[in-house]
Scaffold this motif. Structure first.
Motif, PDB file in Angstrom:
ATOM      1  N   HIS A  34       0.831  -1.200   0.000  1.00 42.61           N
ATOM      2  CA  HIS A  34       0.000   0.000   0.000  1.00 42.61           C
ATOM      3  C   HIS A  34       0.873   1.261   0.000  1.00 42.61           C
ATOM      4  CE1 HIS A  34      -3.943   1.883   1.761  1.00 42.61           C
ATOM      5  NE2 HIS A  34      -3.523   2.508   0.693  1.00 42.61           N
ATOM      6  N   LYS A  54      -9.192  13.663  -7.269  1.00 43.53           N
ATOM      7  CA  LYS A  54      -9.443  12.634  -6.250  1.00 43.53           C
ATOM      8  C   LYS A  54      -9.034  11.288  -6.845  1.00 43.53           C
ATOM      9  CE  LYS A  54     -13.054  15.007  -3.880  1.00 43.53           C
ATOM     10  NZ  LYS A  54     -13.753  14.868  -2.693  1.00 43.53           N
ATOM     11  N   LEU A  55      -8.737  10.360  -5.966  1.00 44.72           N
ATOM     12  CA  LEU A  55      -8.273   9.042  -6.392  1.00 44.72           C
ATOM     13  C   LEU A  55      -9.243   8.377  -7.376  1.00 44.72           C
ATOM     14  CD1 LEU A  55      -5.991   6.996  -5.941  1.00 44.72           C
ATOM     15  CD2 LEU A  55      -7.328   6.080  -4.034  1.00 44.72           C
ATOM     16  N   GLU A  56     -10.527   8.398  -7.052  1.00 41.12           N
ATOM     17  CA  GLU A  56     -11.525   7.751  -7.913  1.00 41.12           C
ATOM     18  C   GLU A  56     -11.560   8.408  -9.299  1.00 41.12           C
ATOM     19  OE1 GLU A  56     -12.021   8.771  -4.829  1.00 41.12           O
ATOM     20  OE2 GLU A  56     -12.616   6.984  -3.715  1.00 41.12           O
ATOM     21  N   VAL A  59      -8.686   7.079 -11.335  1.00 39.98           N
ATOM     22  CA  VAL A  59      -8.960   5.715 -11.809  1.00 39.98           C
ATOM     23  C   VAL A  59      -9.879   5.764 -13.026  1.00 39.98           C
ATOM     24  CG1 VAL A  59     -10.050   3.505 -11.224  1.00 39.98           C
ATOM     25  CG2 VAL A  59      -8.549   4.637  -9.558  1.00 39.98           C
ATOM     26  N   ALA A  75      -2.974   4.004  -8.892  1.00 41.93           N
ATOM     27  CA  ALA A  75      -4.175   4.593  -8.289  1.00 41.93           C
ATOM     28  C   ALA A  75      -5.175   3.483  -7.940  1.00 41.93           C
ATOM     29  CB  ALA A  75      -4.818   5.600  -9.249  1.00 41.93           C
ATOM     30  N   GLY A  76      -5.327   2.522  -8.839  1.00 42.86           N
ATOM     31  CA  GLY A  76      -6.242   1.407  -8.577  1.00 42.86           C
ATOM     32  C   GLY A  76      -5.810   0.596  -7.374  1.00 42.86           C
ATOM     33  N   TRP A  79      -6.587   2.472  -4.214  1.00 44.82           N
ATOM     34  CA  TRP A  79      -8.029   2.351  -3.941  1.00 44.82           C
ATOM     35  C   TRP A  79      -8.353   0.944  -3.424  1.00 44.82           C
ATOM     36  CZ3 TRP A  79     -12.371  -0.369  -4.746  1.00 44.82           C
ATOM     37  CH2 TRP A  79     -13.579   0.263  -4.434  1.00 44.82           C
ATOM     38  N   ASN A  80      -7.817  -0.091  -4.087  1.00 43.03           N
ATOM     39  CA  ASN A  80      -8.086  -1.474  -3.669  1.00 43.03           C
ATOM     40  C   ASN A  80      -7.679  -1.720  -2.222  1.00 43.03           C
ATOM     41  OD1 ASN A  80      -9.096  -2.244  -6.145  1.00 43.03           O
ATOM     42  ND2 ASN A  80      -7.178  -3.162  -6.853  1.00 43.03           N
ATOM     43  N   ASP A  82      -7.201   0.549   0.193  1.00 47.01           N
ATOM     44  CA  ASP A  82      -8.083   1.331   1.093  1.00 47.01           C
ATOM     45  C   ASP A  82      -9.415   0.598   1.298  1.00 47.01           C
ATOM     46  OD1 ASP A  82      -6.394   3.497   1.598  1.00 47.01           O
ATOM     47  OD2 ASP A  82      -7.186   4.672  -0.074  1.00 47.01           O
ATOM     48  N   PHE A  83      -9.986   0.108   0.199  1.00 48.79           N
ATOM     49  CA  PHE A  83     -11.262  -0.604   0.255  1.00 48.79           C
ATOM     50  C   PHE A  83     -11.134  -1.885   1.077  1.00 48.79           C
ATOM     51  CE2 PHE A  83     -14.145  -3.825  -1.555  1.00 48.79           C
ATOM     52  CZ  PHE A  83     -15.363  -3.200  -1.317  1.00 48.79           C
TER      53      PHE A  83
END
Ligand SMILES: [Fe+2]
Length: 140
Positions: A34, A54-56, A59, A75-76, A79-80, A82-83
């Motif tokens: 991460h 923003k990150l999203e 992506v 970036a993906g 996000w992955n 964090d999720f």
């Protein structure tokens, strides 16, 4: 210039998911994977319009842009991860509403779903394999 992305804190201690997920595994994925994705993403977006997004948004904008594949991948993965961290909890909770209904419909019970997941996991590369057994409920 400040780095636009930072390593989000884990929502629990790194040993909070033991014995199901070890502190070693959490540390590896958090402090190595991460953190590396965050640092790489920051270096890739520095001085680009992506640094203000923003990150999203990054992506979405890079998903079909071959020239931005490294940015999309990092970036993906930020996000992955964090999720993933937000999806896990050391506190057991019964599935609710739609998820509970889907489990009942497709597996007949939560116990049957857990059995099916454990069985499927035995055949996945990198899983604990056939020798693995579910830790006793009392140790949770
Ligand atoms: Fe990871």
């Amino acid at each position: 210039m400040a780095q636009p992305f930072s390593l989000s804190p884990l929502p629990w201690d790194d040993n909070a998911l033991e014995p199901f997920v070890s502190a070693r595994t959490i540390s590896f994925h958090y402090y190595k994977h991460h953190k590396a994705y965050v640092n790489t993403l920051n270096s890739l977006v520095e001085g680009t319009p992506y640094a203000a997004m923003k990150l999203e948004e990054i992506v979405h904008k890079t998903a079909s842009d071959a020239a931005a594949k490294k940015i999309f991948n990092n970036a993906g993965q930020v996000w992955n991860h964090d999720f993933y961290w937000r999806s896990l909890s050391p506190k057991a909770a019964a599935p609710q509403r739609d998820l509970a209904n889907a489990i009942e419909r497709d597996f007949s019970s939560l116990a049957k779903l857990i059995e099916a997941l454990a069985e499927a996991g035995k055949t996945q590369f990198g899983s604990a394999g056939p020798g693995w057994s579910r830790p006793a409920a009392s140790s949770r």
